[in-house]
Design a protein around this motif. Structure first.
Motif, PDB file in Angstrom:
ATOM      1  N   UNK A  50       0.852  -1.187   0.000  1.00  0.00           N
ATOM      2  CA  UNK A  50       0.000   0.000   0.000  1.00  0.00           C
ATOM      3  C   UNK A  50       0.890   1.240   0.000  1.00  0.00           C
ATOM      4  N   UNK A  51       0.361   2.328  -0.504  1.00  0.00           N
ATOM      5  CA  UNK A  51       1.102   3.592  -0.521  1.00  0.00           C
ATOM      6  C   UNK A  51       1.488   3.984   0.890  1.00  0.00           C
ATOM      7  N   UNK A  52       2.720   4.443   1.063  1.00  0.00           N
ATOM      8  CA  UNK A  52       3.193   4.944   2.339  1.00  0.00           C
ATOM      9  C   UNK A  52       3.690   3.891   3.313  1.00  0.00           C
ATOM     10  N   UNK A  53       3.687   2.615   2.916  1.00  0.00           N
ATOM     11  CA  UNK A  53       4.105   1.543   3.830  1.00  0.00           C
ATOM     12  C   UNK A  53       5.619   1.486   3.998  1.00  0.00           C
ATOM     13  N   UNK A  54       6.373   1.653   2.907  1.00  0.00           N
ATOM     14  CA  UNK A  54       7.835   1.622   3.035  1.00  0.00           C
ATOM     15  C   UNK A  54       8.285   2.834   3.836  1.00  0.00           C
ATOM     16  N   UNK A  55       9.176   2.596   4.786  1.00  0.00           N
ATOM     17  CA  UNK A  55       9.503   3.622   5.770  1.00  0.00           C
ATOM     18  C   UNK A  55      10.992   3.621   6.092  1.00  0.00           C
ATOM     19  N   UNK A  56      11.565   4.809   6.183  1.00  0.00           N
ATOM     20  CA  UNK A  56      12.915   4.946   6.731  1.00  0.00           C
ATOM     21  C   UNK A  56      12.969   6.092   7.737  1.00  0.00           C
ATOM     22  N   UNK A  57      11.835   6.335   8.385  1.00  0.00           N
ATOM     23  CA  UNK A  57      11.720   7.383   9.391  1.00  0.00           C
ATOM     24  C   UNK A  57      12.242   6.883  10.735  1.00  0.00           C
ATOM     25  N   UNK A  58      12.836   7.778  11.492  1.00  0.00           N
ATOM     26  CA  UNK A  58      13.280   7.418  12.841  1.00  0.00           C
ATOM     27  C   UNK A  58      12.102   7.310  13.807  1.00  0.00           C
ATOM     28  N   UNK A  59      10.906   7.733  13.383  1.00  0.00           N
ATOM     29  CA  UNK A  59       9.712   7.585  14.222  1.00  0.00           C
ATOM     30  C   UNK A  59       9.400   6.110  14.472  1.00  0.00           C
ATOM     31  N   UNK A  60       9.618   5.278  13.471  1.00  0.00           N
ATOM     32  CA  UNK A  60       9.469   3.824  13.589  1.00  0.00           C
ATOM     33  C   UNK A  60      10.711   3.208  12.964  1.00  0.00           C
ATOM     34  N   UNK A  61      11.822   3.144  13.703  1.00  0.00           N
ATOM     35  CA  UNK A  61      13.085   2.681  13.140  1.00  0.00           C
ATOM     36  C   UNK A  61      13.052   1.196  12.762  1.00  0.00           C
ATOM     37  N   UNK A  62      13.910   0.845  11.827  1.00  0.00           N
ATOM     38  CA  UNK A  62      14.026  -0.531  11.341  1.00  0.00           C
ATOM     39  C   UNK A  62      14.624  -1.436  12.416  1.00  0.00           C
ATOM     40  N   UNK A  63      14.354  -2.718  12.291  1.00  0.00           N
ATOM     41  CA  UNK A  63      15.007  -3.706  13.156  1.00  0.00           C
ATOM     42  C   UNK A  63      16.490  -3.752  12.843  1.00  0.00           C
ATOM     43  N   UNK A  64      16.810  -3.746  11.544  1.00  0.00           N
ATOM     44  CA  UNK A  64      18.201  -3.637  11.080  1.00  0.00           C
ATOM     45  C   UNK A  64      18.193  -2.830   9.797  1.00  0.00           C
ATOM     46  N   UNK A  65      19.312  -2.257   9.441  1.00  0.00           N
ATOM     47  CA  UNK A  65      19.369  -1.422   8.250  1.00  0.00           C
ATOM     48  C   UNK A  65      18.621  -0.126   8.458  1.00  0.00           C
ATOM     49  N   UNK A  66      18.096   0.428   7.354  1.00  0.00           N
ATOM     50  CA  UNK A  66      17.438   1.732   7.405  1.00  0.00           C
ATOM     51  C   UNK A  66      15.952   1.695   7.106  1.00  0.00           C
ATOM     52  N   UNK A  67      15.486   0.646   6.432  1.00  0.00           N
ATOM     53  CA  UNK A  67      14.108   0.603   5.939  1.00  0.00           C
ATOM     54  C   UNK A  67      13.306  -0.492   6.632  1.00  0.00           C
ATOM     55  N   UNK A  68      11.985  -0.259   6.702  1.00  0.00           N
ATOM     56  CA  UNK A  68      11.050  -1.259   7.201  1.00  0.00           C
ATOM     57  C   UNK A  68       9.715  -1.052   6.492  1.00  0.00           C
ATOM     58  N   UNK A  69       8.736  -1.864   6.852  1.00  0.00           N
ATOM     59  CA  UNK A  69       7.371  -1.716   6.341  1.00  0.00           C
ATOM     60  C   UNK A  69       6.486  -1.325   7.520  1.00  0.00           C
ATOM     61  N   UNK A  70       5.920  -0.127   7.471  1.00  0.00           N
ATOM     62  CA  UNK A  70       5.117   0.422   8.562  1.00  0.00           C
ATOM     63  C   UNK A  70       3.664   0.421   8.115  1.00  0.00           C
ATOM     64  N   UNK A  71       2.898  -0.537   8.637  1.00  0.00           N
ATOM     65  CA  UNK A  71       1.487  -0.646   8.309  1.00  0.00           C
ATOM     66  C   UNK A  71       0.664   0.080   9.366  1.00  0.00           C
ATOM     67  N   UNK A  72      -0.292   0.858   8.899  1.00  0.00           N
ATOM     68  CA  UNK A  72      -1.227   1.613   9.731  1.00  0.00           C
ATOM     69  C   UNK A  72      -0.508   2.702  10.527  1.00  0.00           C
ATOM     70  N   UNK A  73      -1.034   3.060  11.702  1.00  0.00           N
ATOM     71  CA  UNK A  73      -0.460   4.147  12.486  1.00  0.00           C
ATOM     72  C   UNK A  73      -1.121   5.485  12.224  1.00  0.00           C
ATOM     73  N   UNK A  74      -2.326   5.484  11.611  1.00  0.00           N
ATOM     74  CA  UNK A  74      -2.994   6.731  11.255  1.00  0.00           C
ATOM     75  C   UNK A  74      -4.004   7.196  12.291  1.00  0.00           C
ATOM     76  N   UNK A  75      -4.565   6.286  13.067  1.00  0.00           N
ATOM     77  CA  UNK A  75      -5.585   6.667  14.030  1.00  0.00           C
ATOM     78  C   UNK A  75      -6.925   6.967  13.393  1.00  0.00           C
ATOM     79  N   UNK A  76      -7.105   6.502  12.167  1.00  0.00           N
ATOM     80  CA  UNK A  76      -8.380   6.626  11.449  1.00  0.00           C
ATOM     81  C   UNK A  76      -8.661   5.278  10.789  1.00  0.00           C
ATOM     82  N   UNK A  77      -9.873   5.097  10.290  1.00  0.00           N
ATOM     83  CA  UNK A  77     -10.211   3.856   9.609  1.00  0.00           C
ATOM     84  C   UNK A  77      -9.277   3.706   8.413  1.00  0.00           C
ATOM     85  N   UNK A  78      -8.495   2.639   8.425  1.00  0.00           N
ATOM     86  CA  UNK A  78      -7.430   2.501   7.420  1.00  0.00           C
ATOM     87  C   UNK A  78      -7.021   1.030   7.300  1.00  0.00           C
ATOM     88  N   UNK A  79      -6.575   0.646   6.117  1.00  0.00           N
ATOM     89  CA  UNK A  79      -6.021  -0.696   5.910  1.00  0.00           C
ATOM     90  C   UNK A  79      -4.781  -0.594   5.033  1.00  0.00           C
TER      91      UNK A  79
END
Length: 185
Positions: A50-79
């Motif tokens: 989904x759009x916006x899932x790939x993430x390299x923000x320090x708000x939700x840091x990766x387990x390793x490396x720089x990138x992760x997949x951040x699903x949801x986190x909007x606080x609104x009805x979302x998938x």
């Protein structure tokens, strides 16, 4: 084949033996089957996301490396979804899907799963074959937790590993996935 050995005094000895070469029956080469398993290319391929899932923000840091997949986190009805097709070879002993998951939430309940993350196996037609796990706002934890599941039931099949995060209308829950793998050996 015959081998003869001689020493410097002229003494010698011989031994005969044969080599037998047999054809393999397929066997299994130990390997990891997913492409871009830690999202470190900074692009989705070969994942469908989904759009916006790939993430390299320090708000939700990766387990390793720089990138992760951040699903949801909007606080609104979302998938959000994250999925990759993979062909699981036959002839192996071990078949395992694994990933690292960090779940954080603003939900305060200790009894109701308002926001969920499903980990599923789909066939090549998109039909759900199994739900490997369901996580929720109740699964929140500090840091990443590793999860692993047996995929031996899908040996010799083309499947899709799919993550689906669903959020309700208020209070965010973030499901952050990193260092995924489908390993055979």
């Amino acid at each position: 084949m015959t081998v003869t050995a001689r020493d410097t005094t002229g003494a010698s000895g011989t031994a005969g033996f044969t080599w037998t070469v047999t054809s393999g029956t397929g066997g299994c080469t130990a390997r990891q089957l997913l492409g871009n398993p830690g999202f470190e290319t900074g692009t989705a391929a070969p994942w469908a996301v989904s759009a916006g899932v790939l993430n390299n923000s320090t708000s939700e840091p990766a387990h390793s490396g720089s990138w992760d997949a951040w699903l949801d986190g909007y606080g609104t009805t979302h998938a959000d979804t994250l999925a990759q097709p993979v062909t699981v070879p036959a002839g192996c002993t071990t078949y395992q899907a694994s990933f690292w998951l960090h779940t954080d939430t603003s939900e305060t309940t200790t009894s109701t799963a308002f926001d969920t993350l499903k980990v599923q196996v789909l066939n090549s037609s998109g039909t759900v074959l199994a739900t490997l796990a369901t996580f929720s706002n109740l699964s929140h934890a500090t840091g990443y937790q590793q999860h692993a599941y047996n995929l031996s039931a899908y040996a010799g099949q083309a499947i899709t590993l799919k993550f689906t995060g669903t959020e309700d209308s208020s209070l965010q829950t973030s499901f952050v996935i990193d260092d995924t793998a489908v390993s055979v050996s």
